[in-house]
Design an enzyme around this catalytic site. Structure first.
Site, PDB file in Angstrom:
ATOM      1  N   ARG A 104      -6.997   2.145  11.580  1.00  0.00           N
ATOM      2  CA  ARG A 104      -6.687   0.751  11.896  1.00  0.00           C
ATOM      3  C   ARG A 104      -7.824   0.087  12.682  1.00  0.00           C
ATOM      4  O   ARG A 104      -7.734  -1.089  12.972  1.00  0.00           O
ATOM      5  CB  ARG A 104      -5.420   0.655  12.752  1.00  0.00           C
ATOM      6  CG  ARG A 104      -4.155   1.102  12.075  1.00  0.00           C
ATOM      7  CD  ARG A 104      -3.623   0.064  11.102  1.00  0.00           C
ATOM      8  NE  ARG A 104      -2.288  -0.386  11.372  1.00  0.00           N
ATOM      9  CZ  ARG A 104      -1.184   0.119  10.856  1.00  0.00           C
ATOM     10  NH1 ARG A 104      -1.245   1.130  10.037  1.00  0.00           N
ATOM     11  NH2 ARG A 104      -0.019  -0.393  11.139  1.00  0.00           N
ATOM     12  N   ARG A 150      13.196  -2.987   9.409  1.00  0.00           N
ATOM     13  CA  ARG A 150      12.534  -2.216  10.462  1.00  0.00           C
ATOM     14  C   ARG A 150      12.473  -3.082  11.714  1.00  0.00           C
ATOM     15  O   ARG A 150      12.270  -4.289  11.611  1.00  0.00           O
ATOM     16  CB  ARG A 150      11.095  -1.898  10.021  1.00  0.00           C
ATOM     17  CG  ARG A 150      10.949  -0.578   9.311  1.00  0.00           C
ATOM     18  CD  ARG A 150       9.624  -0.435   8.627  1.00  0.00           C
ATOM     19  NE  ARG A 150       8.460  -0.704   9.460  1.00  0.00           N
ATOM     20  CZ  ARG A 150       7.197  -0.522   9.053  1.00  0.00           C
ATOM     21  NH1 ARG A 150       6.955  -0.070   7.840  1.00  0.00           N
ATOM     22  NH2 ARG A 150       6.196  -0.777   9.845  1.00  0.00           N
ATOM     23  N   ARG A 158      11.577  -6.863   3.591  1.00  0.00           N
ATOM     24  CA  ARG A 158      11.735  -5.398   3.466  1.00  0.00           C
ATOM     25  C   ARG A 158      13.041  -4.932   4.095  1.00  0.00           C
ATOM     26  O   ARG A 158      13.430  -5.410   5.161  1.00  0.00           O
ATOM     27  CB  ARG A 158      10.606  -4.675   4.208  1.00  0.00           C
ATOM     28  CG  ARG A 158       9.290  -4.760   3.532  1.00  0.00           C
ATOM     29  CD  ARG A 158       8.384  -3.641   3.955  1.00  0.00           C
ATOM     30  NE  ARG A 158       7.859  -3.772   5.281  1.00  0.00           N
ATOM     31  CZ  ARG A 158       6.607  -3.462   5.603  1.00  0.00           C
ATOM     32  NH1 ARG A 158       5.786  -3.005   4.674  1.00  0.00           N
ATOM     33  NH2 ARG A 158       6.185  -3.581   6.830  1.00  0.00           N
ATOM     34  N   ARG A 205       0.611  -7.725  14.167  1.00  0.00           N
ATOM     35  CA  ARG A 205      -0.028  -6.751  13.265  1.00  0.00           C
ATOM     36  C   ARG A 205      -1.064  -7.428  12.365  1.00  0.00           C
ATOM     37  O   ARG A 205      -2.106  -6.847  12.077  1.00  0.00           O
ATOM     38  CB  ARG A 205       1.045  -6.026  12.448  1.00  0.00           C
ATOM     39  CG  ARG A 205       1.710  -4.924  13.277  1.00  0.00           C
ATOM     40  CD  ARG A 205       3.172  -4.785  12.947  1.00  0.00           C
ATOM     41  NE  ARG A 205       3.430  -4.084  11.726  1.00  0.00           N
ATOM     42  CZ  ARG A 205       4.579  -4.181  11.045  1.00  0.00           C
ATOM     43  NH1 ARG A 205       5.526  -4.967  11.470  1.00  0.00           N
ATOM     44  NH2 ARG A 205       4.737  -3.479   9.960  1.00  0.00           N
ATOM     45  N   LYS A 238       0.820  -1.218   0.000  1.00  0.00           N
ATOM     46  CA  LYS A 238       0.000   0.000   0.000  1.00  0.00           C
ATOM     47  C   LYS A 238       0.855   1.269   0.000  1.00  0.00           C
ATOM     48  O   LYS A 238       0.501   2.244  -0.650  1.00  0.00           O
ATOM     49  CB  LYS A 238      -1.018  -0.001   1.153  1.00  0.00           C
ATOM     50  CG  LYS A 238      -0.423   0.017   2.530  1.00  0.00           C
ATOM     51  CD  LYS A 238      -1.507  -0.112   3.577  1.00  0.00           C
ATOM     52  CE  LYS A 238      -0.962  -0.613   4.885  1.00  0.00           C
ATOM     53  NZ  LYS A 238       0.081   0.178   5.536  1.00  0.00           N
TER      54      LYS A 238
HETATM   55  P1  AMP Z   1       2.975   1.081   9.574  1.00  0.00           P
HETATM   56  O1  AMP Z   1       4.154   1.816   9.037  1.00  0.00           O
HETATM   57  O2  AMP Z   1       1.669   1.534   8.985  1.00  0.00           O
HETATM   58  O3  AMP Z   1       3.156  -0.415   9.516  1.00  0.00           O
HETATM   59  O4  AMP Z   1       2.862   1.471  11.137  1.00  0.00           O
HETATM   60  C1  AMP Z   1       3.912   1.124  12.037  1.00  0.00           C
HETATM   61  C2  AMP Z   1       3.353   1.097  13.450  1.00  0.00           C
HETATM   62  O5  AMP Z   1       2.877   2.399  13.808  1.00  0.00           O
HETATM   63  C3  AMP Z   1       2.163   0.167  13.675  1.00  0.00           C
HETATM   64  O6  AMP Z   1       2.550  -1.180  13.879  1.00  0.00           O
HETATM   65  C4  AMP Z   1       1.554   0.797  14.921  1.00  0.00           C
HETATM   66  O7  AMP Z   1       2.313   0.499  16.075  1.00  0.00           O
HETATM   67  C5  AMP Z   1       1.706   2.285  14.631  1.00  0.00           C
HETATM   68  N1  AMP Z   1       0.561   2.810  13.864  1.00  0.00           N
HETATM   69  C6  AMP Z   1       0.585   3.281  12.585  1.00  0.00           C
HETATM   70  N2  AMP Z   1      -0.628   3.703  12.207  1.00  0.00           N
HETATM   71  C7  AMP Z   1      -1.453   3.487  13.262  1.00  0.00           C
HETATM   72  C8  AMP Z   1      -2.844   3.689  13.497  1.00  0.00           C
HETATM   73  N3  AMP Z   1      -3.647   4.218  12.563  1.00  0.00           N
HETATM   74  N4  AMP Z   1      -3.343   3.326  14.715  1.00  0.00           N
HETATM   75  C9  AMP Z   1      -2.562   2.811  15.670  1.00  0.00           C
HETATM   76  N5  AMP Z   1      -1.252   2.586  15.518  1.00  0.00           N
HETATM   77  C10 AMP Z   1      -0.682   2.909  14.324  1.00  0.00           C
END
Ligand code: AMP
Length: 210
Positions: free
Chosen positions: A89, A156, A123, A167, A14
């Site tokens: 989320r 990461r 990644r 996740r 995405k």
């Molecule tokens: P991502 O880069 O989208 O995978 O986000 C990395 C981490 O940031 C996630 O595993 C969560 O810990 C936090 N995070 C990102 N977006 C959200 C969201 N909308 N709600 C809650 N936690 C978030």
């Protein structure tokens, strides 16, 4: 003006799809995960509250996420529109958004859990220039080294199996109900995230009529 949300599990592509749309349609791309990672790197006050959660693959509390979204969108530096990536989320975040902002479409990048796991574990990101790599689709010429700036590539901290499983569970239990809420409102465009990058982008543009 286009207002989009892009949703899908980690490794669905995405972020990549959002960046392709951003380039051609002058959209602002807001990734909540990127904003959080910036805070962690910059050791801000917020970082102390969120680092442990992010490293464990757990969701950050809604009130923090909603403040970040509100602050970012209230800057109004998105004349041609925006694409939100990684948000919402859960149902609460989706409701918050629908009550506060308009929305044209939610792009759902649909892909099986097996594929997302395999892609997310592959990644890598450059520690210096932040360029993304993937050992399946976009390998560096020299192992563990950025092609552009020579920086070291690392995974990461939250792209380990345990955090990825957390996740994926959250996606199934919390994010799918948010997607269903958008679906009920006729807002969802589903695309097949198992296809290659350009084919997914074509499906998105055809579906959006842009
Ligand atoms: P991502 O880069 O989208 O995978 O986000 C990395 C981490 O940031 C996630 O595993 C969560 O810990 C936090 N995070 C990102 N977006 C959200 C969201 N909308 N709600 C809650 N936690 C978030």
């Amino acid at each position: 003006m286009h207002k989009y949300i892009i949703m899908g599990p980690q490794g669905s592509g995405k972020g990549t799809q959002a960046k392709l749309l951003k380039q051609d349609f002058d959209l602002s791309h807001f990734s909540v995960g990127d904003i959080f990672r910036w805070h962690v790197q910059a050791h801000t006050k917020l970082a102390a509250r969120i680092k442990r959660l992010i490293d464990a693959g757990e969701l950050v509390p809604d009130e923090i996420v909603e403040t970040i979204i509100r602050r970012r969108l209230d800057e109004h530096d998105w004349n041609y529109g925006f694409i939100l990536d990684g948000f919402p989320r859960n149902v609460e975040q989706a409701q918050f958004f629908l009550e506060s902002y308009g929305l044209d479409k939610v792009i759902h990048v649909d892909v099986s859990h097996e594929v997302t796991m395999e892609r997310a574990l592959a990644r890598r990101v450059c520690g210096q220039c932040k360029l993304d790599y993937n050992l399946i689709f976009h390998r560096p010429e020299v192992a563990d080294t950025c092609d552009v700036c020579g920086g070291a590539l690392t995974a990461r901290p939250d792209d380990n199996e345990e955090a990825l499983r957390q996740r994926l569970n959250d996606f199934a239990e919390k994010t799918v109900p948010a997607l269903n809420l958008f679906e009920d409102k006729g807002l969802v465009l589903r695309v097949d995230g198992s296809l290659d990058r350009d084919a997914v982008q074509r499906q998105i543009r055809t579906g959006l009529g842009i």
